[in-house]
Design a protein around this motif. Structure first.
Motif, PDB file in Angstrom:
ATOM      1  N   SER A  56       0.852  -1.182   0.000  1.00 11.04           N
ATOM      2  CA  SER A  56       0.000   0.000   0.000  1.00 11.04           C
ATOM      3  C   SER A  56       0.888   1.231   0.000  1.00 11.04           C
ATOM      4  CB  SER A  56      -0.925   0.011   1.211  1.00 11.04           C
ATOM      5  OG  SER A  56      -1.908  -0.983   1.049  1.00 11.04           O
ATOM      6  N   VAL A  73       1.007   5.488  -0.141  1.00 10.56           N
ATOM      7  CA  VAL A  73       0.428   6.839  -0.155  1.00 10.56           C
ATOM      8  C   VAL A  73       1.406   7.691  -0.948  1.00 10.56           C
ATOM      9  CG1 VAL A  73      -0.294   8.821   1.199  1.00 10.56           C
ATOM     10  CG2 VAL A  73      -0.571   6.518   2.128  1.00 10.56           C
ATOM     11  N   VAL A 125      -2.947   5.265  -3.003  1.00  8.31           N
ATOM     12  CA  VAL A 125      -3.823   6.408  -2.729  1.00  8.31           C
ATOM     13  C   VAL A 125      -2.962   7.663  -2.647  1.00  8.31           C
ATOM     14  CG1 VAL A 125      -5.473   4.979  -1.473  1.00  8.31           C
ATOM     15  CG2 VAL A 125      -3.658   6.125  -0.213  1.00  8.31           C
ATOM     16  N   SER A 126      -3.601   8.821  -2.764  1.00  5.81           N
ATOM     17  CA  SER A 126      -2.814  10.049  -2.685  1.00  5.81           C
ATOM     18  C   SER A 126      -2.824  10.590  -1.256  1.00  5.81           C
ATOM     19  CB  SER A 126      -3.358  11.081  -3.662  1.00  5.81           C
ATOM     20  OG  SER A 126      -4.650  11.473  -3.275  1.00  5.81           O
ATOM     21  N   GLY A 127      -1.816  11.370  -0.937  1.00  3.44           N
ATOM     22  CA  GLY A 127      -1.680  11.943   0.393  1.00  3.44           C
ATOM     23  C   GLY A 127      -0.517  12.904   0.419  1.00  3.44           C
ATOM     24  N   LYS A 128      -0.207  13.439   1.591  1.00  2.11           N
ATOM     25  CA  LYS A 128       0.803  14.501   1.677  1.00  2.11           C
ATOM     26  C   LYS A 128       2.230  13.980   1.683  1.00  2.11           C
ATOM     27  CE  LYS A 128      -2.204  17.556   4.347  1.00  2.11           C
ATOM     28  NZ  LYS A 128      -2.586  17.859   5.731  1.00  2.11           N
ATOM     29  N   GLN A 129       2.411  12.741   2.156  1.00  2.00           N
ATOM     30  CA  GLN A 129       3.757  12.260   2.445  1.00  2.00           C
ATOM     31  C   GLN A 129       3.920  10.847   1.895  1.00  2.00           C
ATOM     32  OE1 GLN A 129       4.194  12.273   6.692  1.00  2.00           O
ATOM     33  NE2 GLN A 129       6.339  12.855   6.638  1.00  2.00           N
ATOM     34  N   THR A 152       4.398   7.264   1.702  1.00  3.62           N
ATOM     35  CA  THR A 152       4.349   6.246   2.749  1.00  3.62           C
ATOM     36  C   THR A 152       4.185   4.893   2.086  1.00  3.62           C
ATOM     37  OG1 THR A 152       3.242   7.822   4.206  1.00  3.62           O
ATOM     38  CG2 THR A 152       3.164   5.520   4.859  1.00  3.62           C
ATOM     39  N   SER A 172       3.669   0.891   2.852  1.00  7.92           N
ATOM     40  CA  SER A 172       3.328  -0.132   3.842  1.00  7.92           C
ATOM     41  C   SER A 172       3.303  -1.485   3.142  1.00  7.92           C
ATOM     42  CB  SER A 172       1.969   0.184   4.461  1.00  7.92           C
ATOM     43  OG  SER A 172       1.586  -0.852   5.337  1.00  7.92           O
TER      44      SER A 172
END
Lengths: 282, 282
Positions: free
Chosen positions: A42, A44, A78-82, A84, A86
């Motif tokens: 996963s 980000v 998925v998109s996000g600020k940082q 990541t 997993s």
């Protein structure tokens, strides 16, 4: 693994981020005596990252996964600020050959594979390009960026040995030895001068060498204990799989000090904390 | 699941964040016909979050995990800028009873469990507290915050049926039906008026009702197809497990339109896009 906490894009290419992240998870499977079979990822990803960089992260994982014939069986992007990452690695192991940290016994030999502190030295070089950085030390850079393959083959060649106490060196041997001492309720005594390091590490200061070999993480080596009777068998398995292996100490039973790790250095016995800090017996 | 993308702490308590995230993953296991056995949780947690809130996230997961006797077997907690929850659920299923999206056949009955659009309506109410928000609609709030348990029991009561085509409603039935039509290379025809909704949904505008029932996600219901011969068996399994189940359409074989979904509404047959958008046959 989170950007700017577990890695920085200043020192690590996307390919290496993927490779190292998967290596760390495969190393956890090695530490249990298992074989990895599949993985889920996963991610980000911040909008500023390109599709190309994202693919390079996956390429880094694929290169390593291919060697173990591991299938990517799921996950999400998925998109996000940082950034990541997993990863879940699934593996198999015979129920009677699972390796734990809590099985060390008195008089066991403490061993470690490979050399320690290499990845920490590599990271140091990348962060301080103006100083010691040179082609001479490419080895250490590689060990940070493309760490050696986790010791899956080695530990799966040891299945004839009933009991091996095992941990992988992800945070530094000081931390990992304390985990074994604590889980096994034993006292571990390590000979400082026997801890294996690469010869070029001698080019750095004594303080750096000590810090890296005791607390340098992400070498993805194995540390553990085995009975004296099984030591030869363990060395044979190491030889068969081209795995450097070194005896670095002994397991003791000492009611007052069980659960702790001691370092024999310059004829002084010092207590070794999880963090790598040493202090004289109080 | 990433904060401000998949959930907002404005509308969701930490307990509910944990509960919903695990429910979504268990629902994926239900969609394959399996039983969940264990889970791994990796959390990225910003420094501003308290230890109490973190525990509440885990408590939300534990409440649901207890019902399925699932063990938390691993994971990690690290700090970062944005709350991110990555869950891996592991489950088991007999190899000959794995349910896929690609097995729909001509004349199959298309079914769905539960009612659709509830969670989307609940989210709408939470985001627009000044308008329709009242105790009367607590049901919808619950369906957003504590969705019903994924349909594990139901689908595991159907193991006597050889072939069930299956998907779970996580993004909205328009999307999930298109996935089945595409994977099975069949045309799916849905009767709009048979799509099951909660009676209170009638209090909202026609446009809202339509949007939520076709495109409202996270209801964690199952949608699928089954042969006419097995329909009674499926209904019996639903009855046994207190699972509302509704026939909503038929599978057709239509070379020109296989791979697409059609909605029979007000005596017009309209093509239903993944997004829930409908348009007349061109």
């Amino acid at each position: 693994m989170v950007e700017d906490i577990h890695f920085s894009t200043m020192t690590t290419e996307p390919f290496h981020i993927g490779y190292r992240a998967l290596a760390a998870n495969i190393s956890d499977i090695a530490a249990m005596g298992g074989k990895p079979t599949s993985y889920l990822v996963s991610i980000v990803i911040p909008k500023k990252w390109s599709a190309k960089s994202l693919h390079q992260i996956y390429d880094g994982m694929k290169q390593l996964a291919k060697d173990y014939r591991m299938d990517l069986i799921g996950g999400d992007t998925v998109s996000g600020k940082q950034l990541t990452l997993s990863i879940t690695v699934i593996g198999t192991v015979n129920a009677d050959k699972v390796r734990y940290r809590n099985s060390a016994r008195e008089d066991d030999i403490i061993f470690v594979t490979g050399t320690l502190g290499d990845a920490a030295c590599g990271l140091h070089l990348l962060l301080n390009k103006d100083q010691m950085y040179s082609d001479k030390y490419q080895y250490f850079l590689n060990r940070h960026q493309l760490p050696p393959q986790p010791r899956i083959d080695f530990i799966n060649t040891c299945t004839a040995i009933d009991r091996i106490t095992l941990n992988d060196v992800s945070d530094g041997i000081a931390n990992e030895l304390n985990e074994i001492a604590d889980a096994s309720h034993k006292k571990l005594v390590i000979d400082f001068d026997t801890i294996p390091v690469h010869t070029l590490l001698a080019d750095f200061t004594k303080e750096q060498q000590t810090a890296w070999k005791l607390s340098g993480g992400e070498d993805f080596e194995l540390v553990g204990t085995v009975s004296v009777d099984n030591w030869i068998q363990l060395k044979e398995a190491a030889l068969k799989t081209n795995t450097p292996i070194t005896a670095i100490g002994k397991v003791k039973n000492d009611a007052k000090n069980n659960g702790s790790v001691w370092l024999n250095h310059n004829n002084q016995l010092k207590k070794l904390d999880k963090s790598g800090y040493t202090h004289l017996r109080r």
